[in-house]
Design an enzyme around this catalytic site. Sequence first.
Site, PDB file in Angstrom:
ATOM      1  N   ASP A 182     113.404  50.326  89.542  1.00 60.50           N
ATOM      2  CA  ASP A 182     113.320  50.402  90.999  1.00 60.50           C
ATOM      3  C   ASP A 182     114.717  50.738  91.492  1.00 60.50           C
ATOM      4  O   ASP A 182     115.642  49.926  91.358  1.00 60.50           O
ATOM      5  CB  ASP A 182     112.838  49.058  91.558  1.00 60.50           C
ATOM      6  CG  ASP A 182     112.576  49.108  93.056  1.00 60.50           C
ATOM      7  OD1 ASP A 182     113.000  50.078  93.713  1.00 60.50           O
ATOM      8  OD2 ASP A 182     111.943  48.154  93.559  1.00 60.50           O
ATOM      9  N   GLU A 194     115.242  51.898  94.646  1.00 61.44           N
ATOM     10  CA  GLU A 194     115.040  51.820  96.103  1.00 61.44           C
ATOM     11  C   GLU A 194     114.369  53.077  96.637  1.00 61.44           C
ATOM     12  O   GLU A 194     114.832  54.203  96.405  1.00 61.44           O
ATOM     13  CB  GLU A 194     116.343  51.530  96.850  1.00 61.44           C
ATOM     14  CG  GLU A 194     116.119  51.199  98.329  1.00 61.44           C
ATOM     15  CD  GLU A 194     115.115  50.062  98.576  1.00 61.44           C
ATOM     16  OE1 GLU A 194     113.901  50.332  98.473  1.00 61.44           O
ATOM     17  OE2 GLU A 194     115.539  48.916  98.848  1.00 61.44           O
ATOM     18  N   ASN A 195     113.302  52.822  97.359  1.00 65.36           N
ATOM     19  CA  ASN A 195     112.433  53.911  97.845  1.00 65.36           C
ATOM     20  C   ASN A 195     111.969  54.776  96.693  1.00 65.36           C
ATOM     21  O   ASN A 195     111.727  55.972  96.865  1.00 65.36           O
ATOM     22  CB  ASN A 195     113.138  54.793  98.888  1.00 65.36           C
ATOM     23  CG  ASN A 195     113.420  54.041 100.150  1.00 65.36           C
ATOM     24  OD1 ASN A 195     112.544  53.344 100.663  1.00 65.36           O
ATOM     25  ND2 ASN A 195     114.639  54.132 100.631  1.00 65.36           N
ATOM     26  N   GLY A 229     113.452  45.134  96.845  1.00 62.67           N
ATOM     27  CA  GLY A 229     114.729  44.972  97.537  1.00 62.67           C
ATOM     28  C   GLY A 229     114.576  44.431  98.941  1.00 62.67           C
ATOM     29  O   GLY A 229     115.399  43.650  99.424  1.00 62.67           O
ATOM     30  N   ASP A 230     113.490  44.854  99.611  1.00 65.76           N
ATOM     31  CA  ASP A 230     113.234  44.404 100.990  1.00 65.76           C
ATOM     32  C   ASP A 230     112.277  43.217 101.010  1.00 65.76           C
ATOM     33  O   ASP A 230     111.674  42.930 102.034  1.00 65.76           O
ATOM     34  CB  ASP A 230     112.676  45.570 101.808  1.00 65.76           C
ATOM     35  CG  ASP A 230     111.379  46.121 101.211  1.00 65.76           C
ATOM     36  OD1 ASP A 230     110.873  45.571 100.205  1.00 65.76           O
ATOM     37  OD2 ASP A 230     110.850  47.119 101.761  1.00 65.76           O
ATOM     38  N   PHE A 237      92.385  32.366  98.981  1.00 65.00           N
ATOM     39  CA  PHE A 237      92.454  30.983  98.500  1.00 65.00           C
ATOM     40  C   PHE A 237      91.243  30.135  98.896  1.00 65.00           C
ATOM     41  O   PHE A 237      91.272  28.924  98.745  1.00 65.00           O
ATOM     42  CB  PHE A 237      93.786  30.308  98.897  1.00 65.00           C
ATOM     43  CG  PHE A 237      94.963  31.057  98.342  1.00 65.00           C
ATOM     44  CD1 PHE A 237      95.142  31.163  96.968  1.00 65.00           C
ATOM     45  CD2 PHE A 237      95.848  31.724  99.169  1.00 65.00           C
ATOM     46  CE1 PHE A 237      96.188  31.891  96.441  1.00 65.00           C
ATOM     47  CE2 PHE A 237      96.908  32.457  98.653  1.00 65.00           C
ATOM     48  CZ  PHE A 237      97.069  32.537  97.288  1.00 65.00           C
ATOM     49  N   ASP A 241      90.920  36.936  89.810  1.00 65.13           N
ATOM     50  CA  ASP A 241      90.529  35.926  90.803  1.00 65.13           C
ATOM     51  C   ASP A 241      89.476  34.969  90.232  1.00 65.13           C
ATOM     52  O   ASP A 241      89.291  33.865  90.765  1.00 65.13           O
ATOM     53  CB  ASP A 241      89.933  36.590  92.045  1.00 65.13           C
ATOM     54  CG  ASP A 241      90.956  37.275  92.937  1.00 65.13           C
ATOM     55  OD1 ASP A 241      92.166  37.099  92.709  1.00 65.13           O
ATOM     56  OD2 ASP A 241      90.528  37.989  93.869  1.00 65.13           O
ATOM     57  N   HIS A 293      88.025  20.379  96.906  1.00 66.07           N
ATOM     58  CA  HIS A 293      87.101  20.275  98.039  1.00 66.07           C
ATOM     59  C   HIS A 293      87.873  19.729  99.228  1.00 66.07           C
ATOM     60  O   HIS A 293      88.731  18.842  99.098  1.00 66.07           O
ATOM     61  CB  HIS A 293      85.879  19.422  97.694  1.00 66.07           C
ATOM     62  CG  HIS A 293      86.159  18.000  97.339  1.00 66.07           C
ATOM     63  ND1 HIS A 293      85.909  16.945  98.181  1.00 66.07           N
ATOM     64  CD2 HIS A 293      86.676  17.447  96.210  1.00 66.07           C
ATOM     65  CE1 HIS A 293      86.247  15.806  97.597  1.00 66.07           C
ATOM     66  NE2 HIS A 293      86.720  16.077  96.396  1.00 66.07           N
ATOM     67  N   LEU A 301      85.022  24.500  99.150  1.00 68.88           N
ATOM     68  CA  LEU A 301      85.884  24.657  97.976  1.00 68.88           C
ATOM     69  C   LEU A 301      86.960  25.727  98.223  1.00 68.88           C
ATOM     70  O   LEU A 301      86.665  26.820  98.714  1.00 68.88           O
ATOM     71  CB  LEU A 301      85.042  25.056  96.759  1.00 68.88           C
ATOM     72  CG  LEU A 301      84.619  23.896  95.847  1.00 68.88           C
ATOM     73  CD1 LEU A 301      85.794  23.333  95.066  1.00 68.88           C
ATOM     74  CD2 LEU A 301      83.938  22.782  96.633  1.00 68.88           C
ATOM     75  N   ASP A 328      91.197  15.157  95.084  1.00 64.72           N
ATOM     76  CA  ASP A 328      90.383  16.315  95.487  1.00 64.72           C
ATOM     77  C   ASP A 328      90.366  17.413  94.431  1.00 64.72           C
ATOM     78  O   ASP A 328      89.426  18.218  94.398  1.00 64.72           O
ATOM     79  CB  ASP A 328      90.917  16.905  96.804  1.00 64.72           C
ATOM     80  CG  ASP A 328      90.541  16.094  98.027  1.00 64.72           C
ATOM     81  OD1 ASP A 328      89.806  15.096  97.898  1.00 64.72           O
ATOM     82  OD2 ASP A 328      91.007  16.466  99.128  1.00 64.72           O
TER      83      ASP A 328
END
Length: 497
Positions: free
Chosen positions: A219, A221-222, A295-296, A418, A434, A462, A467, A487
């Site tokens: 990387d 940058e850009n 970087g950003d 989440f 996921d 829970h 959930l 929980d």
Amino acid sequence: MFHFSSLSALCLVATLVAAGPCDIYASGGTPCVAAHSTTRALFSAYSGSLYQIKRGSDGATTNISPLGAGGVANAATQDSFCDGTTCVITTIFDQTGRSNHLTQAPPGGAASGTDPNGFDNLAAADGAPVTLNGNKAYGVFIPPGTGYRNDATNGIAVGDAAEGMYAVFDGTHYNGNCCFDYGNAEPSVRDTGNGHMEAIYFGTGGPGGAGSGPWAGADLENGLFNGGNTAANPNSPSLTSRFVTAVVKGEPGTWAIRGGNAASGSLSTFFSGARPSGGYNPMHKEGALILGIGGDNSDRAQGTFYEGVMTSGYPSDATENSVQANIVAAGYAATALTSGPAIAVGSAVSFRATTACCATRYIAHTGATVSTQLVTPSSTQALKLSASWNVVTGLGNNACVSFESRDTPGSYIRHSNFQLFVNANDGSKLFSEDATWCPQAGLSGQGNSIRSWSYPAHYFRHFNGILYAASNGGPDSFDATWVFNDDVTWVVGPAFA
Ligand code: AHR
Ligand code: AHR
């Protein structure tokens, strides 16, 4: 009596045997100016702190050191400190004495994490367990939204000055987002233009190379690069081994990208040549340090970091090859990602809540919504089936598991923003990750806590009957610390139907 030359030969042998990566770089005339690892000392003489962890139960912190000078991290200290609670990595200490420590990354010009103050999240301390020659240690598992930074460094290259760097990553943990980086960036946390960064990038977000990735790149940058320009580089192979070494180095006019398998073999050079055109020659390096972000502070990438260094000066290939031999000799190997009572692939299970309010309620679903329901032997067959789950090999990682709905084959428990949902597998990398869970010994001391593979600070919880994949004390209402351990603790038994 010792003859002088045999004594110096003995010393030389001892030095060679015991040398760490930074001893090797120093012998090559390109000393480390930052050295970070949660798994081991990177100098043969280093016995100071490797990293600091903070636990959820009382906010206390402790530092983890090597077992001995030059040795592997003392993971047992972490395991006992974090027993029965959660821990995050707060600091990755610089081993060079320059105080170039990495800490929680602040907000910047791009997306920031979910912390209310805009800081990135901290990594769960136990998300990346490994062994080094049989000794347990933990890497830094970085999900999207997590990152570390140092914007006030000492001795890191600026302008067009020469530097080198390497890092060891998990070749199975990556994505195509910006930017899983380790290296040199802007202290302003802003994109200040082409050539203002020089960092290793690992993932599929760049122009790429041979195969389908992930690739080791840079990387600057850009621009993510896998070679001398923004085109794909056929000489850059996909690096799919469990442990990957990635190398970037630059000096006025030229630079290189190298890499290999961190557990065996040697480094290859994927690119070595002229700087890209368009503002990258000369470079305008600014000398801040980043891990896991751009970087950003672009923070949508993921990856796992085990160790890495920054050098002063342009290391020779021979020096880097010796460092690679040292990494291989460190003996990185995968270890179990699960703990607690076994939840066997091929079985069918139910999950009973354990919080005092709710200990006769089970995880069930109504359509896509996952909640707790009262289920008894006299419940309807439909309700029993909605609370019954097939345990299958983890869709996103075969060391963990996925939970398929018994009444909706092909649909699995996954998290999204989440919250947990039962969704059809769409075949995507994101879905598979996921829907991958690594059961742990229950945080409250019984049963299991069901930890997300892709976000290891997050567990089945829970909260008001719904959930979630919750983190202890995180930014969302369902992350509340009150009764968190109860929980997130489930008694996993046979399926109802
Ligand atoms: O160069 C790729 C990314 O572009 C940098 O990491 C970031 O600062 C900018 O958004
Ligand atoms: O649940 C967290 C993330 O939210 C998931 O990984 C993604 O599917 C969604 O953006």
